[in-house]
Design an enzyme around this catalytic site. Sequence first.
Site, PDB file in Angstrom:
ATOM      1  N   CYS A 159     -20.408   3.142 -33.772  1.00  0.00           N
ATOM      2  CA  CYS A 159     -20.961   4.186 -32.906  1.00  0.00           C
ATOM      3  C   CYS A 159     -21.527   3.620 -31.610  1.00  0.00           C
ATOM      4  O   CYS A 159     -21.468   4.274 -30.564  1.00  0.00           O
ATOM      5  CB  CYS A 159     -22.028   4.982 -33.653  1.00  0.00           C
ATOM      6  N   HIS A 252     -27.033   7.547 -28.725  1.00  0.00           N
ATOM      7  CA  HIS A 252     -27.144   6.120 -28.412  1.00  0.00           C
ATOM      8  C   HIS A 252     -26.987   5.936 -26.895  1.00  0.00           C
ATOM      9  O   HIS A 252     -25.999   6.387 -26.310  1.00  0.00           O
ATOM     10  CB  HIS A 252     -26.046   5.318 -29.110  1.00  0.00           C
TER      11      HIS A 252
END
Length: 360
Positions: A159, A252
């Site tokens: 990710c 993120h």
Amino acid sequence: MKQSYKVGIIGATGMVGQRFIDLLKDHPWFKISVLAASGRSAGKTYREAVGSKWVMENELPKYVGDMIVMDASADAEKIADAVDFVFCAVNMKKDEIKALEEKYAKLECPVISNNSAHRHTPDVPMVIPEINPDHIEIIKAQRERLGTKRGFIAVKSNCSIQSYVPALHPLMKYGVTKVLATTYQAISGAGKTFETWPEMVDNLIPYIGGEEEKSELEPLKVWGHIENGRIIDAESPSITTQCLRVPVSNGHTAAVFVSFADKPSMEQIKEDWKNFRGVPQELELPHAPKQFLNYFEENDRPQSKLDRNLEGGMAVSIGRLRPDTQYDYKFVCLSHNTLRGAAGGGVLLAELLAKKGYFD
């Protein structure tokens, strides 16, 4: 491709498994037919098995809540017979995950994996669909190794790299020589919420086990090429990273520094980001964002709370492009880690494979 496919979700009770359910409940091509988890959950309705651990913003669909959870390992043959392919997002040891995914593949059940176990298996494609869709061609060689006709494993990348690698990809034509990236990663990447991880409130942890190695190595496989039945990693650029856990629920963020052999202008870079389109956009796949890369001119964007859900959480947000004193340029990127970075990226990969006939 067929009109519809029956799919299973292996690891359905975890956070990524829940996200798969949320994304697939109204999917135009894919119908949830099987939910599987560990033996502890097997035999229970999904609602009983997940209990108070359901953390999605949307309510649990009734028909999913009433489904009986199967044992991911013990019931593998039954599951493989009941579905066209499975999504896999389990919390197990790496060797156990490898064995489980190969078991399904050898049962002629394709596996779309959210796990890291097979990311560096040379004939397993690790795909960000807008960047390296051609890597799915390695599946032919993998099937030969496994002795299968339909079964195979395809994985999505970590990710963290899906915040900054998409932004770098349209710039590779200028000869990216070196990259420094510091990622600021949400707690959902650890499968946690603030309720289950109160220690993260007002806190920052400057270490995520294994994350920096993944962040430095996985982009080189994504940018690699197929040769003699293997994916050969790219030799450049040189990448160094630091990965920090921050008190953010989802999203993120990456601070990126980059140098080029043939330095473009800032205007060229912004134009390349604006105009970039990949195969998912050309094929108009259901979960493909219309505008994959989005640049914000405001100095205080992108922000995780404001921008992580852009285009259903499948777009990448970029901002603060400016010259740097040590590198050529620096900028900031953001992606939704459980959507673009996890389940959503897996669903988009499955849509690409379906469109290309790999499930037929």
